[in-house]
Design a protein around this motif. Structure first.
Motif, PDB file in Angstrom:
ATOM      1  N   ILE A   1       0.691  -1.303  -0.057  1.00 30.05           N
ATOM      2  CA  ILE A   1       0.056   0.095  -0.118  1.00 30.05           C
ATOM      3  C   ILE A   1       0.863   1.358   0.024  1.00 30.05           C
ATOM      4  CG2 ILE A   1      -1.589   1.356   1.303  1.00 30.05           C
ATOM      5  CD1 ILE A   1      -2.876  -1.370   2.219  1.00 30.05           C
ATOM      6  N   ILE A   2       1.997   1.373   0.872  1.00 26.12           N
ATOM      7  CA  ILE A   2       2.903   2.388   0.899  1.00 26.12           C
ATOM      8  C   ILE A   2       3.689   2.700  -0.513  1.00 26.12           C
ATOM      9  CG2 ILE A   2       4.896   3.440   2.059  1.00 26.12           C
ATOM     10  CD1 ILE A   2       2.230   3.525   3.515  1.00 26.12           C
ATOM     11  N   GLU A   3       3.904   1.507  -1.061  1.00 23.70           N
ATOM     12  CA  GLU A   3       4.621   1.331  -2.361  1.00 23.70           C
ATOM     13  C   GLU A   3       3.729   2.178  -3.390  1.00 23.70           C
ATOM     14  OE1 GLU A   3       7.972   0.501  -4.738  1.00 23.70           O
ATOM     15  OE2 GLU A   3       7.691   0.218  -2.473  1.00 23.70           O
ATOM     16  N   ARG A   4       2.429   1.803  -3.262  1.00 25.68           N
ATOM     17  CA  ARG A   4       1.505   2.399  -4.388  1.00 25.68           C
ATOM     18  C   ARG A   4       1.746   4.022  -4.246  1.00 25.68           C
ATOM     19  NH1 ARG A   4      -4.120   0.338  -3.883  1.00 25.68           N
ATOM     20  NH2 ARG A   4      -4.567   2.145  -5.369  1.00 25.68           N
ATOM     21  N   TYR A   5       1.652   4.444  -3.024  1.00 20.60           N
ATOM     22  CA  TYR A   5       1.922   6.086  -2.847  1.00 20.60           C
ATOM     23  C   TYR A   5       3.310   6.383  -3.152  1.00 20.60           C
ATOM     24  CZ  TYR A   5       1.725  10.330  -0.448  1.00 20.60           C
ATOM     25  OH  TYR A   5       1.645  11.903  -0.082  1.00 20.60           O
ATOM     26  N   ILE A   6       4.374   5.661  -2.755  1.00 21.86           N
ATOM     27  CA  ILE A   6       5.587   6.339  -3.030  1.00 21.86           C
ATOM     28  C   ILE A   6       6.236   6.310  -4.403  1.00 21.86           C
ATOM     29  CG2 ILE A   6       8.146   6.030  -2.143  1.00 21.86           C
ATOM     30  CD1 ILE A   6       6.553   7.087  -0.130  1.00 21.86           C
ATOM     31  N   SER A   7       5.971   5.000  -4.872  1.00 26.58           N
ATOM     32  CA  SER A   7       6.598   4.624  -6.072  1.00 26.58           C
ATOM     33  C   SER A   7       5.757   4.849  -7.264  1.00 26.58           C
ATOM     34  CB  SER A   7       7.102   3.249  -6.101  1.00 26.58           C
ATOM     35  OG  SER A   7       8.295   3.089  -5.222  1.00 26.58           O
TER      36      SER A   7
ATOM     37  N   TRP B   1       1.210   4.493   8.797  1.00 27.70           N
ATOM     38  CA  TRP B   1       1.887   3.689   8.248  1.00 27.70           C
ATOM     39  C   TRP B   1       3.095   4.498   7.330  1.00 27.70           C
ATOM     40  CZ3 TRP B   1      -1.908   0.079   5.607  1.00 27.70           C
ATOM     41  CH2 TRP B   1      -2.604  -0.849   6.596  1.00 27.70           C
ATOM     42  N   LEU B   2       2.675   5.601   6.667  1.00 22.39           N
ATOM     43  CA  LEU B   2       3.461   6.642   6.092  1.00 22.39           C
ATOM     44  C   LEU B   2       4.471   7.087   6.654  1.00 22.39           C
ATOM     45  CD1 LEU B   2       4.313   7.639   3.231  1.00 22.39           C
ATOM     46  CD2 LEU B   2       2.451   9.346   3.693  1.00 22.39           C
ATOM     47  N   LYS B   3       4.106   7.549   7.950  1.00 20.80           N
ATOM     48  CA  LYS B   3       5.012   8.467   8.867  1.00 20.80           C
ATOM     49  C   LYS B   3       6.067   7.003   9.202  1.00 20.80           C
ATOM     50  CE  LYS B   3       5.442  10.462  13.222  1.00 20.80           C
ATOM     51  NZ  LYS B   3       4.770  10.764  14.746  1.00 20.80           N
ATOM     52  N   THR B   4       5.754   5.932   9.831  1.00 20.49           N
ATOM     53  CA  THR B   4       6.683   4.974   9.876  1.00 20.49           C
ATOM     54  C   THR B   4       7.354   4.564   8.999  1.00 20.49           C
ATOM     55  OG1 THR B   4       4.976   4.099  11.702  1.00 20.49           O
ATOM     56  CG2 THR B   4       6.805   2.735  10.860  1.00 20.49           C
ATOM     57  N   TYR B   5       7.151   4.590   7.611  1.00 21.45           N
ATOM     58  CA  TYR B   5       7.916   4.320   6.619  1.00 21.45           C
ATOM     59  C   TYR B   5       8.884   5.318   6.423  1.00 21.45           C
ATOM     60  CZ  TYR B   5       9.516   4.308   1.682  1.00 21.45           C
ATOM     61  OH  TYR B   5      10.049   4.155   0.518  1.00 21.45           O
ATOM     62  N   ARG B   6       8.661   6.483   6.730  1.00 22.28           N
ATOM     63  CA  ARG B   6       9.664   7.654   6.222  1.00 22.28           C
ATOM     64  C   ARG B   6      10.611   7.799   7.241  1.00 22.28           C
ATOM     65  NH1 ARG B   6       4.978  12.051   3.942  1.00 22.28           N
ATOM     66  NH2 ARG B   6       5.423  11.447   1.858  1.00 22.28           N
ATOM     67  N   GLU B   7       9.932   7.564   8.646  1.00 26.81           N
ATOM     68  CA  GLU B   7      11.291   7.457   9.926  1.00 26.81           C
ATOM     69  C   GLU B   7      12.229   6.298   9.641  1.00 26.81           C
ATOM     70  OE1 GLU B   7       8.517   6.954  13.126  1.00 26.81           O
ATOM     71  OE2 GLU B   7       7.981   9.430  13.376  1.00 26.81           O
ATOM     72  N   GLU B   8      11.891   5.087   9.035  1.00 31.17           N
ATOM     73  CA  GLU B   8      12.562   3.970   8.967  1.00 31.17           C
ATOM     74  C   GLU B   8      13.723   4.540   7.854  1.00 31.17           C
ATOM     75  OE1 GLU B   8       9.873   0.698   7.847  1.00 31.17           O
ATOM     76  OE2 GLU B   8       9.594   0.463  10.306  1.00 31.17           O
ATOM     77  N   GLN B   9      13.164   4.971   6.890  1.00 32.73           N
ATOM     78  CA  GLN B   9      13.906   5.587   5.771  1.00 32.73           C
ATOM     79  C   GLN B   9      15.118   6.375   6.199  1.00 32.73           C
ATOM     80  OE1 GLN B   9      14.148   4.419   2.440  1.00 32.73           O
ATOM     81  NE2 GLN B   9      12.703   2.684   3.555  1.00 32.73           N
ATOM     82  N   GLU B  10      14.704   7.417   6.952  1.00 28.73           N
ATOM     83  CA  GLU B  10      15.336   8.248   7.734  1.00 28.73           C
ATOM     84  C   GLU B  10      16.617   7.858   8.592  1.00 28.73           C
ATOM     85  OE1 GLU B  10      17.376  11.877   8.005  1.00 28.73           O
ATOM     86  OE2 GLU B  10      15.641  11.569   6.730  1.00 28.73           O
ATOM     87  N   ASN B  11      15.887   6.687   9.378  1.00 37.67           N
ATOM     88  CA  ASN B  11      16.830   6.157  10.410  1.00 37.67           C
ATOM     89  C   ASN B  11      17.986   5.124   9.363  1.00 37.67           C
ATOM     90  OD1 ASN B  11      15.857   7.099  12.481  1.00 37.67           O
ATOM     91  ND2 ASN B  11      14.443   5.288  12.815  1.00 37.67           N
TER      92      ASN B  11
END
Length: 74
Positions: A13-19, A41-51
Motif C-alpha cells: 500500500i505504501i509502495e503504491r503511494y511512494i513509487s 504507516w506512511l510516517k513509520t515508513y519515512r522514519e525508517e528511511q531516515e534512520n
C-alpha cells in the motif's frame, strides 16, 4: 470489523503511494484503510528511511565527530 494488515500488505500500500504515484485518497478509497492508519504507516515508513541514512555509532565515528566539533568550536 477490524482487519489486521500484514507487513507485506502495508508495504504494498505504501509502495503504491511512494513509487507508483497513486494519491492517498485513491489508495484509501480502494483499500478501505482508514485515513489515520494510512498516514501512520506512511510516517513509520519515512522514519525508517531516515534512520537507514544515519551512520552507525561506533568509536571511530564518535572520534571523527568529536574532532569536528573541536575544530568548529576552536
Amino acid at each position: 470489523m477490524n482487519y489486521k494488515y500484514s507487513i507485506e500488505e502495508r508495504q504494498k500500500i505504501i509502495e503504491r503511494y511512494i513509487s507508483d504515484g497513486d494519491t492517498a485518497a485513491s489508495i484509501i478509497a480502494s483499500t478501505g484503510v482508514p485515513k489515520s492508519t494510512f498516514y501512520s504507516w506512511l510516517k513509520t515508513y519515512r522514519e525508517e528511511q531516515e534512520n537507514n541514512k544515519r551512520k552507525p555509532v561506533n568509536i571511530r565515528n564518535f572520534h571523527l565527530l568529536e574532532n569536528k566539533v573541536a575544530r568548529l568550536e576552536g
